[in-house]
Motif scaffolding. Structure first.
Motif, PDB file in Angstrom:
ATOM      1  N   ILE A  49       0.838  -1.182  -0.064  1.00 49.67           N
ATOM      2  CA  ILE A  49       0.148   0.003   0.055  1.00 49.67           C
ATOM      3  C   ILE A  49       0.840   0.984  -0.024  1.00 49.67           C
ATOM      4  O   ILE A  49       0.550   2.311  -0.387  1.00 49.67           O
ATOM      5  CB  ILE A  49      -1.099  -0.036   1.226  1.00 49.67           C
ATOM      6  N   ASN A  50       2.207   1.209   0.599  1.00 47.60           N
ATOM      7  CA  ASN A  50       3.013   2.012   0.548  1.00 47.60           C
ATOM      8  C   ASN A  50       3.940   2.346  -0.688  1.00 47.60           C
ATOM      9  O   ASN A  50       4.873   3.145  -0.389  1.00 47.60           O
ATOM     10  CB  ASN A  50       3.815   2.106   1.868  1.00 47.60           C
ATOM     11  N   GLN A  51       3.775   1.338  -1.432  1.00 48.45           N
ATOM     12  CA  GLN A  51       4.768   1.826  -2.671  1.00 48.45           C
ATOM     13  C   GLN A  51       3.940   2.674  -3.951  1.00 48.45           C
ATOM     14  O   GLN A  51       2.801   2.430  -4.293  1.00 48.45           O
ATOM     15  CB  GLN A  51       5.036   0.300  -3.268  1.00 48.45           C
ATOM     16  N   GLN A  52       4.738   3.634  -4.516  1.00 47.17           N
ATOM     17  CA  GLN A  52       4.444   4.499  -5.473  1.00 47.17           C
ATOM     18  C   GLN A  52       3.667   3.922  -6.460  1.00 47.17           C
ATOM     19  O   GLN A  52       2.700   4.262  -6.907  1.00 47.17           O
ATOM     20  CB  GLN A  52       5.407   5.315  -5.924  1.00 47.17           C
ATOM     21  N   TYR A  53       4.419   2.913  -7.069  1.00 54.17           N
ATOM     22  CA  TYR A  53       3.823   2.220  -8.312  1.00 54.17           C
ATOM     23  C   TYR A  53       2.161   1.828  -8.007  1.00 54.17           C
ATOM     24  O   TYR A  53       1.465   1.716  -8.699  1.00 54.17           O
ATOM     25  CB  TYR A  53       4.945   1.296  -9.019  1.00 54.17           C
ATOM     26  N   PHE A  54       2.459   0.879  -6.991  1.00 50.29           N
ATOM     27  CA  PHE A  54       0.998   0.315  -6.712  1.00 50.29           C
ATOM     28  C   PHE A  54      -0.128   1.203  -6.161  1.00 50.29           C
ATOM     29  O   PHE A  54      -1.216   1.184  -6.711  1.00 50.29           O
ATOM     30  CB  PHE A  54       1.113  -0.702  -5.342  1.00 50.29           C
ATOM     31  N   ARG A  55       0.199   2.327  -5.631  1.00 48.98           N
ATOM     32  CA  ARG A  55      -0.643   3.345  -5.322  1.00 48.98           C
ATOM     33  C   ARG A  55      -1.189   4.063  -6.766  1.00 48.98           C
ATOM     34  O   ARG A  55      -2.335   4.351  -6.811  1.00 48.98           O
ATOM     35  CB  ARG A  55       0.052   4.484  -4.484  1.00 48.98           C
ATOM     36  N   ASP A  56      -0.226   4.217  -7.625  1.00 50.32           N
ATOM     37  CA  ASP A  56      -0.424   4.678  -8.900  1.00 50.32           C
ATOM     38  C   ASP A  56      -1.557   3.965  -9.745  1.00 50.32           C
ATOM     39  O   ASP A  56      -2.671   4.271  -9.953  1.00 50.32           O
ATOM     40  CB  ASP A  56       0.599   5.161  -9.653  1.00 50.32           C
ATOM     41  N   LYS A  57      -1.010   2.590  -9.872  1.00 52.12           N
ATOM     42  CA  LYS A  57      -1.817   1.833 -10.561  1.00 52.12           C
ATOM     43  C   LYS A  57      -3.261   1.557 -10.039  1.00 52.12           C
ATOM     44  O   LYS A  57      -4.372   1.325 -10.785  1.00 52.12           O
ATOM     45  CB  LYS A  57      -1.391   0.242 -10.545  1.00 52.12           C
ATOM     46  N   LEU A  58      -3.619   1.304  -8.882  1.00 56.04           N
ATOM     47  CA  LEU A  58      -4.717   1.191  -7.948  1.00 56.04           C
ATOM     48  C   LEU A  58      -5.368   2.269  -7.685  1.00 56.04           C
ATOM     49  O   LEU A  58      -6.807   2.456  -7.040  1.00 56.04           O
ATOM     50  CB  LEU A  58      -4.656   0.400  -7.053  1.00 56.04           C
ATOM     51  N   LYS A  59      -4.868   3.527  -8.185  1.00 56.57           N
ATOM     52  CA  LYS A  59      -5.437   4.978  -7.996  1.00 56.57           C
ATOM     53  C   LYS A  59      -5.893   5.257  -6.633  1.00 56.57           C
ATOM     54  O   LYS A  59      -6.856   5.595  -6.204  1.00 56.57           O
ATOM     55  CB  LYS A  59      -6.728   5.146  -8.800  1.00 56.57           C
ATOM     56  N   LEU A  60      -4.794   4.799  -5.820  1.00 54.13           N
ATOM     57  CA  LEU A  60      -4.851   5.110  -4.197  1.00 54.13           C
ATOM     58  C   LEU A  60      -4.547   6.370  -3.814  1.00 54.13           C
ATOM     59  O   LEU A  60      -4.467   6.786  -2.651  1.00 54.13           O
ATOM     60  CB  LEU A  60      -4.233   3.849  -3.448  1.00 54.13           C
ATOM     61  N   GLY A  61      -4.203   7.523  -4.730  1.00 50.83           N
ATOM     62  CA  GLY A  61      -3.407   8.649  -4.626  1.00 50.83           C
ATOM     63  C   GLY A  61      -2.003   8.879  -4.543  1.00 50.83           C
ATOM     64  O   GLY A  61      -1.437   7.703  -4.796  1.00 50.83           O
ATOM     65  N   PRO A  62      -1.709   9.953  -4.314  1.00 44.03           N
ATOM     66  CA  PRO A  62      -0.304  10.349  -4.561  1.00 44.03           C
ATOM     67  C   PRO A  62       0.761   9.602  -3.674  1.00 44.03           C
ATOM     68  O   PRO A  62       0.206   9.182  -2.488  1.00 44.03           O
ATOM     69  CB  PRO A  62      -0.297  11.901  -4.726  1.00 44.03           C
ATOM     70  N   GLY A  63       1.801   9.931  -3.777  1.00 46.19           N
ATOM     71  CA  GLY A  63       2.935   9.800  -2.707  1.00 46.19           C
ATOM     72  C   GLY A  63       3.440   8.143  -2.572  1.00 46.19           C
ATOM     73  O   GLY A  63       3.038   7.367  -3.669  1.00 46.19           O
ATOM     74  N   GLY A  64       3.931   7.899  -1.574  1.00 43.90           N
ATOM     75  CA  GLY A  64       4.354   6.273  -1.481  1.00 43.90           C
ATOM     76  C   GLY A  64       5.962   5.990  -1.875  1.00 43.90           C
ATOM     77  O   GLY A  64       6.599   7.121  -2.541  1.00 43.90           O
ATOM     78  N   GLU A  65       6.707   5.081  -1.508  1.00 43.84           N
ATOM     79  CA  GLU A  65       8.185   4.787  -1.705  1.00 43.84           C
ATOM     80  C   GLU A  65       8.276   4.802  -2.947  1.00 43.84           C
ATOM     81  O   GLU A  65       7.518   4.194  -3.658  1.00 43.84           O
ATOM     82  CB  GLU A  65       8.381   3.651  -1.000  1.00 43.84           C
ATOM     83  N   THR A  66       9.656   5.072  -3.190  1.00 47.40           N
ATOM     84  CA  THR A  66      10.297   4.893  -4.807  1.00 47.40           C
ATOM     85  C   THR A  66      11.461   4.036  -5.024  1.00 47.40           C
ATOM     86  O   THR A  66      12.131   4.241  -5.853  1.00 47.40           O
ATOM     87  CB  THR A  66      10.282   6.323  -5.564  1.00 47.40           C
ATOM     88  N   GLY A  67      11.658   3.322  -3.932  1.00 44.63           N
ATOM     89  CA  GLY A  67      12.982   2.532  -3.966  1.00 44.63           C
ATOM     90  C   GLY A  67      13.071   1.217  -4.483  1.00 44.63           C
ATOM     91  O   GLY A  67      12.210   1.083  -5.414  1.00 44.63           O
TER      92      GLY A  67
END
Lengths: 209, 209
Positions: free
Chosen positions: B43-61
Motif C-alpha cells: 500500500i506504501n509503494q508509489q507504483y502500486f498506489r498509482d496503478k490502483l488509484k490510491l492517491g499520490p505519494g509512496g516509496e520509490t526505492g
C-alpha cells in the motif's frame, strides 16, 4: 536485566522439526536428510563447528558473528521436557549450553551437572517461575527460550519474548512441529530489526513492539 | 519462453489470507485489520498506489522497482475460481491485471472482457491446459500464478514454478489460508536468489533448483 529471546531454524512451510524425528529411528520418513537441509547454514559456520567439535573450516562472516553473539549473550536457557529427553539421549558428555538450563517438567528431579558449565534444573512450577529463575541466573545476560515449539508458544502467549532470531531456510518439511501456532489473540507484535543474507538461510531478527 | 512465478504476501505463521475473509462480512474476526497489516508494505509503494488509484505519494526505492517489475513482466495470470469470485465482487471496472487471466473452473463461461486489457478466460480442462494457454498468451513474458493457496499448491506439485517472490510480514494471523501445505514428497527445491529489506516486509526471492 537482559532480554528474552528465541533463535531458531525454520522451514519455508513453518516447521522447526520434521515429522518422525526421533533418535531411535533415524530413517523414519527421511527426517535426517530434512533436518540436515534445515541446519545446513549453521553446520557451515566456523564458530558452531568449533564449539561442537565438528572439525576445522567454516564461514567467518556476519552470519558466523551472529552465531557467536547468540551463544555469548545467553546467560541461561529454558527448554521443554521433550527437548531435554531427546538431548539427554544424544548430547555429548559436555552438553552444548554452558549455562544453567531450566527444564519445564512435571516431575521433580535433582539438578544434573554436566562438565563445561551446563547444569540442568528441573522446574515443576510453571513457565513463569522458570523464567524468574533463568533471569536471576542470567544477570545482565539474556535468557534464551531454546524450544521446543510448545514452550516457545507458551512464552509468546505470556508476552515476554523480546526478540526472535529466525533462520529461514528454503526447505519444505510437509509435516512436523510447527513453530507459530496456538497463539492467543491478539497475537504478540513484532517489527523487523535486521536481516542478514546467507546462502542456505535468511537470518531474520524481529523485536517486540 | 518466460518463467512461471508466484508473488505473494505471507505472514510469519504462514498464511496468505486471514480466516473469515469475505467481502460480505468485513468485520468478521477482525480480518480487515489483519489483511491491512499484511499488505502495509505494498500500500506504501508509489507504483502500486498509482496503478490502483490510491492517491499520490509512496516509496520509490528498490521495493517499488520490484513491484513494477512484477507487474511489467507478467504476460498472463492464472487464478482459482474462488479468488475470481471474490474479485468479481470487488475489483474496479478496470480489473487490475491488464493481461489475459485464466480462471480454473468446472463450469463453462464465455470470456469476460474488461476495460484496460484484462480478459478472463474460464478453463475447465485442468491446470496444465490453463498453463499451456497462459504461456502461449504471455509469449516472452512470464506467467504469474496469482492464487489462491490451493492453486499455487497444484502448480508447485506439478513442478512448474520457476520463481517465488514472497513478502514476509512480521504478522500473525493465527488461522486462515496457509500457503505451503498439501505438497507432494519429495517437495520442490528452491534456492535463495535475493533478499530485499523493507520496513513492513522482507522480500524474499527463490528460484527453482
Amino acid at each position: 536485566m537482559g532480554n528474552v529471546f528465541i533463535s531458531i531454524g525454520l522451514t519455508l512451510d513453518g516447521f522447526l522439526a520434521p515429522e518422525g524425528m526421533t533418535m531411535d529411528d533415524p530413517g523414519h520418513r527421511n527426517w535426517g536428510a530434512k533436518w540436515g537441509a534445515l541446519m545446513a547454514w549453521i553446520i557451515n559456520q566456523q564458530y558452531f563447528r568449533d564449539k561442537l567439535k565438528l572439525g576445522p573450516g567454516g564461514e567467518t562472516g556476519p552470519v558466523n558473528d551472529r552465531v557467536r553473539q547468540t551463544f555469548e549473550r545467553t546467560g541461561a536457557n529454558i527448554m521443554g521436557k521433550r527437548m531435554f529427553d531427546q538431548g539427554e539421549a544424544s548430547w555429548p558428555e559436555e552438553a552444548p549450553f554452558h549455562t544453567p538450563v531450566y527444564v519445564l517438567t512435571h516431575t521433580k528431579r535433582d539438578p544434573w551437572v554436566r562438565p563445561g558449565g551446563t547444569t540442568f534444573h528441573f522446574i515443576p512450577d510453571g513457565p513463569e517461575r522458570a523464567l524468574a529463575l533463568a533471569r536471576e541466573a542470567a544477570g545482565d545476560r539474556d535468557v534464551r527460550i531454546s524450544g521446543g515449539a510448545k514452550v516457545i508458544q507458551q512464552y509468546l502467549n505470556l508476552g515476554v519474548i523480546d526478540e526472535m532470531e529466525i533462520a529461514l531456510a528454503p526447505v519444505f518439511f510437509g509435516a512436523g512441529r510447527r513453530l507459530f501456532e496456538n497463539l492467543d489473540e491478539p497475537a504478540p507484535q513484532f517489527r523487523i530489526e535486521s536481516v542478514l543474507n546467507g546462502s542456505f538461510a535468511t537470518h531474520l531478527r524481529y523485536v517486540r513492539l
